[in-house]
Design an enzyme around this catalytic site. Sequence first.
Site, PDB file in Angstrom:
ATOM      1  CB  ALA A  35      -0.933  -0.001   1.220  1.00 11.72           C
ATOM      2  NE  ARG A 106       1.560  -8.908   5.187  1.00 14.41           N
ATOM      3  CZ  ARG A 106       0.899  -7.861   4.666  1.00 14.41           C
ATOM      4  NH1 ARG A 106      -0.389  -7.969   4.371  1.00 14.41           N
ATOM      5  NH2 ARG A 106       1.526  -6.729   4.452  1.00 14.41           N
ATOM      6  CG  ASN A 168      -4.839   0.725   3.188  1.00 13.09           C
ATOM      7  OD1 ASN A 168      -5.668   0.194   2.450  1.00 13.09           O
ATOM      8  ND2 ASN A 168      -3.847   1.441   2.720  1.00 13.09           N
ATOM      9  CE  LYS A 227      -8.909   5.518   0.633  1.00 16.69           C
ATOM     10  NZ  LYS A 227      -7.548   4.952   0.463  1.00 16.69           N
ATOM     11  N   GLY A 229     -15.334   3.878  -3.223  1.00 15.56           N
ATOM     12  CA  GLY A 229     -15.301   2.949  -4.334  1.00 15.56           C
ATOM     13  C   GLY A 229     -16.027   3.471  -5.555  1.00 15.56           C
ATOM     14  CB  ALA A 233     -13.644  10.124  -2.795  1.00 14.11           C
ATOM     15  CG  ASP A 260      -3.198   1.576  -1.253  1.00 15.41           C
ATOM     16  OD1 ASP A 260      -3.468   2.124  -0.167  1.00 15.41           O
ATOM     17  OD2 ASP A 260      -3.137   0.338  -1.380  1.00 15.41           O
ATOM     18  CG  ASP A 296      -1.489  -3.992  -5.850  1.00 15.69           C
ATOM     19  OD1 ASP A 296      -1.905  -4.919  -6.574  1.00 15.69           O
ATOM     20  OD2 ASP A 296      -1.553  -4.022  -4.615  1.00 15.69           O
TER      21      ASP A 296
END
Length: 318
Positions: A35, A106, A168, A227, A229, A233, A260, A296
């Site tokens: 991100a 991760r 996030n 935000k 989508g 926004a 992002d 991304d």
Amino acid sequence: MSRLLTIGETMGVAVTDTGDPLRTARQLRLSTAGAESTVAIGLRRLGHEAVWVGVVGEDELGARVLRDLAAEGVDTRFARVDPERPTGFMIRELRTADYTRVSYYREHSAGSRLSPADVEAAFSAVADLDLVHLTGITPALSESCGEAVRHLVELARRAGIPVSFDVNYRSTLPGSAGLAAFVAELLPQVALLFVGDDELALVTEEADPWRAARELVALGPAEVVVKRGADGALAVTADGGRCEQPALPARVVDAIGAGDSFTAGYLAARCDGLPLTERLRWGAVAAACTVGTHGDWEGLPTRADLQRRSAGGSITVR
């Protein structure tokens, strides 16, 4: 030209582009994703400087992360290579444009070893910082990552550098259970807050986006951006400003990274000194460019792309 500093984990990512589930996919496309690094790349493409601080493993994925960021002009001098832990990895099954399943690998990654010492080294060495950008992903990775975020916020406060924070939320990260309390702790020291409309319940009991934004502004941030989508926004500022931006029409190939990218466009416009309406518009253009491509960050716009996309209609460059 402004200079941004951001910290976080960037991982290797393998994506199934065919619509098949992983168990039957015949090929995977390799890239990198994070991100904070998406925001850093977005700022660079729009003419500003960006420094990324993180930890990668002493492996091929770590080399790929550093290579991709350096190729985009992001300053990675303060990234650390950990010989004991691997670079984080994720697999993204892109079943349809609006149905994506992500599997993370991760736990105990090199990225989770980010520490206040890493932050101190970068902050002390980078001159003329204009903005610090953080997300709620980093403190959810480990205790040392959370302390790194707190330390950077405190360093920025002492230096009078504004802090941007994007909630996030990642439900699959064990540390995300404490994100609401973490955000509440940081809010008085945050200048810009980005939050998805699906994340509002983490930071306020108010469900209406406009009222929620006004309530959050009262807690400290000078600007709150919600935000939404496909619904675009909205933004509210402490001095009474308010503005709304619809999402721009785009053929959606992969929606991951849109949030992002929006943040990157918004922050770049802010660094340019543009008004609230233009900040939201730049964010919307950046998001539209990203959802129309795989990856991304690969589709993040340049300034020329912004101008062409803002003109409307189809684009043909000959």
